[in-house]
Design a protein around this motif. Structure first.
Motif, PDB file in Angstrom:
ATOM      1  N   SER A 145      51.390 -14.338  -2.658  1.00 13.92           N
ATOM      2  CA  SER A 145      50.970 -13.544  -3.873  1.00 13.92           C
ATOM      3  C   SER A 145      49.796 -13.958  -4.881  1.00 13.92           C
ATOM      4  CB  SER A 145      52.319 -13.536  -4.829  1.00 13.92           C
ATOM      5  OG  SER A 145      52.710 -14.880  -5.305  1.00 13.92           O
ATOM      6  N   VAL A 146      49.373 -15.107  -4.586  1.00 12.92           N
ATOM      7  CA  VAL A 146      48.187 -15.498  -5.259  1.00 12.92           C
ATOM      8  C   VAL A 146      47.074 -15.250  -4.363  1.00 12.92           C
ATOM      9  CG1 VAL A 146      46.925 -17.695  -5.470  1.00 12.92           C
ATOM     10  CG2 VAL A 146      48.993 -18.122  -6.252  1.00 12.92           C
ATOM     11  N   LYS A 202      46.625 -11.578  -5.317  1.00  7.21           N
ATOM     12  CA  LYS A 202      46.019 -11.323  -6.475  1.00  7.21           C
ATOM     13  C   LYS A 202      44.638 -11.286  -6.330  1.00  7.21           C
ATOM     14  CE  LYS A 202      46.800 -14.805  -9.339  1.00  7.21           C
ATOM     15  NZ  LYS A 202      47.463 -15.689 -10.414  1.00  7.21           N
ATOM     16  N   LYS A 203      44.142 -12.563  -5.656  1.00  8.41           N
ATOM     17  CA  LYS A 203      42.655 -12.845  -5.588  1.00  8.41           C
ATOM     18  C   LYS A 203      41.885 -11.520  -4.897  1.00  8.41           C
ATOM     19  CE  LYS A 203      42.358 -17.878  -5.019  1.00  8.41           C
ATOM     20  NZ  LYS A 203      42.641 -18.901  -4.246  1.00  8.41           N
ATOM     21  N   ASN A 204      42.567 -11.017  -3.852  1.00 15.69           N
ATOM     22  CA  ASN A 204      41.983 -10.068  -2.993  1.00 15.69           C
ATOM     23  C   ASN A 204      41.916  -8.920  -4.194  1.00 15.69           C
ATOM     24  OD1 ASN A 204      42.042 -11.655  -1.112  1.00 15.69           O
ATOM     25  ND2 ASN A 204      43.451 -10.623   0.165  1.00 15.69           N
ATOM     26  N   ARG A 250      41.667  -8.556  -7.076  1.00 12.14           N
ATOM     27  CA  ARG A 250      40.730  -9.000  -8.342  1.00 12.14           C
ATOM     28  C   ARG A 250      39.127  -8.377  -7.554  1.00 12.14           C
ATOM     29  NH1 ARG A 250      42.759 -13.087 -11.574  1.00 12.14           N
ATOM     30  NH2 ARG A 250      43.789 -11.169 -12.638  1.00 12.14           N
ATOM     31  N   GLN A 251      38.870  -8.937  -6.327  1.00 13.85           N
ATOM     32  CA  GLN A 251      37.771  -8.907  -5.858  1.00 13.85           C
ATOM     33  C   GLN A 251      37.443  -7.426  -5.615  1.00 13.85           C
ATOM     34  OE1 GLN A 251      38.117 -11.183  -2.113  1.00 13.85           O
ATOM     35  NE2 GLN A 251      36.271 -12.427  -3.197  1.00 13.85           N
ATOM     36  N   LEU A 252      38.536  -6.475  -5.365  1.00  7.89           N
ATOM     37  CA  LEU A 252      38.536  -5.122  -5.099  1.00  7.89           C
ATOM     38  C   LEU A 252      38.189  -4.455  -6.582  1.00  7.89           C
ATOM     39  CD1 LEU A 252      41.291  -4.408  -2.466  1.00  7.89           C
ATOM     40  CD2 LEU A 252      38.790  -4.512  -2.123  1.00  7.89           C
ATOM     41  N   PHE A 307      40.460  -4.101  -9.140  1.00  6.75           N
ATOM     42  CA  PHE A 307      41.668  -3.190  -9.522  1.00  6.75           C
ATOM     43  C   PHE A 307      42.087  -3.622 -11.031  1.00  6.75           C
ATOM     44  CE2 PHE A 307      42.760  -2.374  -5.249  1.00  6.75           C
ATOM     45  CZ  PHE A 307      43.383  -0.986  -5.349  1.00  6.75           C
ATOM     46  N   ASN A 345      43.582  -4.863 -14.211  1.00  5.37           N
ATOM     47  CA  ASN A 345      44.447  -6.053 -14.772  1.00  5.37           C
ATOM     48  C   ASN A 345      45.962  -6.104 -14.392  1.00  5.37           C
ATOM     49  OD1 ASN A 345      42.213  -8.185 -14.691  1.00  5.37           O
ATOM     50  ND2 ASN A 345      42.009  -7.756 -16.987  1.00  5.37           N
ATOM     51  N   ARG A 379      48.772  -7.524 -12.167  1.00  6.43           N
ATOM     52  CA  ARG A 379      49.954  -8.155 -12.758  1.00  6.43           C
ATOM     53  C   ARG A 379      51.294  -7.634 -11.921  1.00  6.43           C
ATOM     54  NH1 ARG A 379      53.579  -8.576 -16.623  1.00  6.43           N
ATOM     55  NH2 ARG A 379      53.389  -6.194 -16.885  1.00  6.43           N
ATOM     56  N   SER A 389      51.233  -8.692  -8.380  1.00  6.23           N
ATOM     57  CA  SER A 389      51.592 -10.242  -8.110  1.00  6.23           C
ATOM     58  C   SER A 389      53.048 -10.691  -8.220  1.00  6.23           C
ATOM     59  CB  SER A 389      50.609 -11.054  -8.360  1.00  6.23           C
ATOM     60  OG  SER A 389      50.107 -10.656  -9.785  1.00  6.23           O
ATOM     61  N   ILE A 390      53.448 -10.051  -9.524  1.00 11.42           N
ATOM     62  CA  ILE A 390      54.918 -10.322  -9.872  1.00 11.42           C
ATOM     63  C   ILE A 390      55.867  -9.950  -8.868  1.00 11.42           C
ATOM     64  CG2 ILE A 390      56.825 -10.108 -11.562  1.00 11.42           C
ATOM     65  CD1 ILE A 390      54.563 -10.075 -13.657  1.00 11.42           C
ATOM     66  N   TYR A 408      55.525 -11.856  -5.620  1.00 10.14           N
ATOM     67  CA  TYR A 408      56.041 -13.207  -5.771  1.00 10.14           C
ATOM     68  C   TYR A 408      57.669 -13.196  -5.634  1.00 10.14           C
ATOM     69  CZ  TYR A 408      56.890 -17.876  -7.712  1.00 10.14           C
ATOM     70  OH  TYR A 408      57.346 -19.137  -7.876  1.00 10.14           O
ATOM     71  N   ASP A 466      48.108 -19.908 -12.175  1.00 10.08           N
ATOM     72  CA  ASP A 466      48.765 -18.817 -11.317  1.00 10.08           C
ATOM     73  C   ASP A 466      50.193 -18.773 -11.355  1.00 10.08           C
ATOM     74  OD1 ASP A 466      46.500 -17.978  -9.618  1.00 10.08           O
ATOM     75  OD2 ASP A 466      46.686 -19.682  -8.295  1.00 10.08           O
ATOM     76  N   THR A 492      52.246 -15.176 -12.791  1.00 11.03           N
ATOM     77  CA  THR A 492      53.044 -14.175 -12.168  1.00 11.03           C
ATOM     78  C   THR A 492      54.525 -14.257 -12.672  1.00 11.03           C
ATOM     79  OG1 THR A 492      53.141 -16.172 -10.384  1.00 11.03           O
ATOM     80  CG2 THR A 492      52.407 -14.278  -9.411  1.00 11.03           C
ATOM     81  N   THR A 549      34.461 -12.099  -9.552  1.00  7.90           N
ATOM     82  CA  THR A 549      34.483 -12.065  -8.016  1.00  7.90           C
ATOM     83  C   THR A 549      34.569 -10.631  -7.477  1.00  7.90           C
ATOM     84  OG1 THR A 549      36.889 -11.955  -8.377  1.00  7.90           O
ATOM     85  CG2 THR A 549      36.059 -14.232  -8.121  1.00  7.90           C
ATOM     86  N   ARG A 550      34.298  -9.692  -8.243  1.00  8.67           N
ATOM     87  CA  ARG A 550      34.241  -8.250  -7.691  1.00  8.67           C
ATOM     88  C   ARG A 550      33.333  -8.199  -6.656  1.00  8.67           C
ATOM     89  NH1 ARG A 550      34.523  -3.263 -11.852  1.00  8.67           N
ATOM     90  NH2 ARG A 550      36.730  -4.414 -12.466  1.00  8.67           N
ATOM     91  N   LEU A 551      33.531  -7.400  -5.697  1.00 14.83           N
ATOM     92  CA  LEU A 551      32.691  -7.259  -4.455  1.00 14.83           C
ATOM     93  C   LEU A 551      31.538  -6.421  -4.617  1.00 14.83           C
ATOM     94  CD1 LEU A 551      35.271  -7.688  -1.543  1.00 14.83           C
ATOM     95  CD2 LEU A 551      33.595  -9.397  -2.395  1.00 14.83           C
ATOM     96  N   LEU A 566      35.468   0.946  -6.535  1.00  6.45           N
ATOM     97  CA  LEU A 566      36.552   0.387  -5.693  1.00  6.45           C
ATOM     98  C   LEU A 566      36.439   0.809  -4.403  1.00  6.45           C
ATOM     99  CD1 LEU A 566      39.452  -0.758  -5.977  1.00  6.45           C
ATOM    100  CD2 LEU A 566      40.377   1.427  -6.532  1.00  6.45           C
ATOM    101  N   SER A 571      33.887  -1.619  -2.740  1.00  5.14           N
ATOM    102  CA  SER A 571      34.639  -3.087  -2.665  1.00  5.14           C
ATOM    103  C   SER A 571      35.702  -2.986  -1.367  1.00  5.14           C
ATOM    104  CB  SER A 571      35.330  -3.390  -3.892  1.00  5.14           C
ATOM    105  OG  SER A 571      34.492  -3.474  -5.115  1.00  5.14           O
ATOM    106  N   MET A 596      35.494  -5.446   1.800  1.00  2.00           N
ATOM    107  CA  MET A 596      36.746  -6.330   1.968  1.00  2.00           C
ATOM    108  C   MET A 596      37.116  -6.080   3.481  1.00  2.00           C
ATOM    109  SD  MET A 596      39.248  -8.260   0.559  1.00  2.00           S
ATOM    110  CE  MET A 596      39.495  -8.023  -1.111  1.00  2.00           C
TER     111      MET A 596
END
Lengths: 145, 424
Positions: free
Chosen positions: A23-24, A27-29, A31-33, A35, A37, A41, A44-45, A48, B279, B283, B356-358, B362, B365, B369
């Motif tokens: 799930s971590v 979440k990172k992926n 965020r990189q894309l 999406f 927040n 959230r 990831s919940i 998880y 983290d 969650t 960190t956004r690529l 969307l 990105s 990805m």
């Protein structure tokens, strides 16, 4: 309809120290894309809780996250004991977790209700002795710029 | 948009281009380019890990020097609580404060004193209705920057209380103007004696819209050597210190959290542990907590890279020093307990920058990805760092973002050369 991205994770059973890593990573992926927040959230919940469930009850399994612009789908597959009574399992506070697992702070019976709360659609198919498949869908429409 | 001014810099002449720092950077902000390290300023959180790990001392913190204080008529020292833990055989805090006067400061305002007031107000803050729990401490500037860059959803949990350094600076300035009405505000110089470079960045950049009240930041290291020459051995020393156990406790991990007088707290230290805890909080997988104290350095501020003493020895020294002190020397009057004075509060958090956004959209990105995933599956996966990126995954990202070339992967290159040789 945009192209789908698929993230696949092997969730190993009875390994509480690494539980939650998928799930971590998701979440990172996300965020990189880029999406929203709130979407991140919720995903990831839900992810998880699903991951922990697979560790506690099913001896691990496979988690797949399908991502497209319109929605995010989490598919959890395991070959665990299956759920006898899905309706009962969905009740808050109901748990079949062992004492050992409860003593670790897990098994409060909030996993499935929490997963449902954080997804827009949730489907459980389960066969006793064969395994369980949970599909959760989180809609993203209108939340991204 | 203004550029963030960092306090961790590279000395290119000393950097050999080894891969130690890229492996230890918690935000993957460093790459090796053309034989030496390059720090991505957007990603750097000033944690100082690269300074700690560099085997060639090529990374350094940029701090002020004591001579920078010469421009002020009235010089005030703000010693961080961790300063007291640096000295062998120190029996009495007052020697440190006395020493600061002897090296040329006109006044000393202990940050530990301000910390006791911040603790007192934190207890009130925690009882305020509508506060998002768990409340996260705002004292460590590295953690603040980390949350604003990587954990935006937790920004609401940050306590809107200024760190003790700022509160001390404001009160020190006020005290100077009260004692010496002839002074003008610009005559007064406030100098924080710091265990870490992140405090220097905080002072330079401010925090959101808040502008720091500190003028100069000098490292504990620099002050230490000035102090040991001037500190007296005399046991008949005046009572100068105005701090108790709580204030001194802020120097180490857990000190701030225990001062909330509520057992529902968590204190984590060391940047990797901090990230892990954040983290888990994100969650929702933590027990119900009132307060979370996070320190980027192992052991807390005593572990800062600008200190002299080993953090664990410093901690032990502080325990000895605390032994005969009262719990706190700074308490609030009943009328001060009704509300939190504006002196202690800041308004807005810095805006979240999605570093960190690529791509720009969307869809873009998503395409990137997909390319990263594809490329990563073809890479050797041994995270050797020879390409200059910390992991194969980071390298794949760099290639897709056009920040690196596929030929930079030494292993792939050697294999390709071998193939072409074999086919001859």
């Amino acid at each position: 309809m945009s192209e789908k991205l698929v993230f696949r994770f092997d969730v190993s059973g009875n390994d509480f120290t690494s539980a939650g890593q998928a799930s971590v990573q998701v979440k990172k992926n996300l965020r990189q894309l880029g999406f929203d927040n709130e979407i991140i959230r919720r995903v990831s919940i839900a992810m998880y809780e699903g991951e922990i469930n697979m560790v506690i009850h099913a001896g691990g399994g496979v988690a797949e996250v399908h991502v497209c612009e319109e929605y995010i789908e989490i598919i959890l597959d395991d070959h665990g004991p299956g759920i006898k009574d899905i309706e009962k399992a969905m009740q808050a506070g109901y748990s079949t977790a062992s004492e050992t697992i409860r003593s670790l702070g897990f098994g409060a019976g909030m996993g499935l209700p929490n997963m449902k709360k954080n997804s827009d659609e949730m489907k459980i198919t389960s066969e006793v002795g064969v395994g369980t498949r949970i599909v959760m869908k989180i809609n993203c429409k209108g939340t991204n710029e | 948009m203004t550029v963030y001014e960092h306090s961790v810099l590279l000395d290119e002449s000393k950097c050999t281009g080894c891969t130690t720092c890229i492996k230890h950077c918690p935000t993957e902000a460093i790459r090796i380019k053309n034989g030496h390290a390059v720090i991505d300023s957007e990603r750097c959180i000033d944690c100082g890990e690269c300074i700690r790990y560099c085997p060639h001392q090529a990374k350094r913190a940029v701090c002020g020097t004591i001579s920078n204080m010469d421009r002020f008529k009235w010089k005030i020292a703000l010693p961080a609580p961790s300063l007291y833990g640096q000295f062998d055989n120190l029996e009495d805090l007052n020697h440190v404060i006395d020493g600061l006067y002897k090296i040329g400061f006109d006044d000393v305002y202990e940050v530990a004193k301000a910390a006791e007031l911040v603790s007192a107000y934190t207890r009130i803050y925690l009882q305020t209705e509508g506060v998002a729990k768990p409340v996260i401490s705002s004292a460590c500037p590295v953690v603040m920057r980390l949350i604003s860059l990587r954990f935006p959803s937790l920004a609401d949990n940050i306590i809107h209380m200024l760190p003790p350094m700022e509160v001390a600076a404001k009160f020190a300035r006020r005290r100077a103007l009260e004692k010496h009405p002839e002074l003008k505000d610009e005559d007064i110089g406030v100098c924080f004696i710091s265990p870490c470079p992140a405090k220097a960045s905080y002072v330079k950049n401010g925090f959101g819209d808040y502008k720091s009240a500190v003028d100069e930041v000098i490292s504990i290291k620099d002050v230490y050597f000035l102090l040991i020459g001037k500190m007296s051995q005399d046991n008949n020393i005046d009572f100068l210190s105005e701090t108790g156990r709580i204030g001194i406790g802020w120097a180490r991990s857990g000190g701030e959290a225990t001062a909330i007088f509520n057992e529902n707290y968590l204190a984590a230290d060391g940047i990797e542990n901090v990230i892990h805890v954040l983290d888990l909080v994100e969650t929702g997988n933590i027990p119900p907590l009132e307060f979370i104290e996070l320190n980027a350095c192992t052991g807390g501020c005593v572990g800062g890279v600008l200190t002299v003493q080993n953090p664990f020895i410093a901690k032990a020294r502080l325990q000895t020093l605390r032994r005969y002190l009262p719990i706190s020397q700074n308490t609030l009057l009943p009328e001060e307990q009704n509300y939190i004075s504006a002196d202690y509060l800041f308004e807005d958090l810095p805006n979240y920058k999605p570093i960190t956004r690529l791509g720009n959209s969307l869809a873009e990105s998503m395409r990137m990805m997909a390319d990263i995933q594809k490329l990563k599956s073809t890479l050797p996966g041994i995270d050797c760092g020879a390409c200059g990126a910390p992991t194969c995954r980071a390298f794949a990202e760099d290639v897709v973002k056009n920040n690196a070339r596929l030929e930079d992967c030494r292993i792939m290159k050697t294999a390709a050369e071998q193939d072409s040789k074999d086919s001859l």
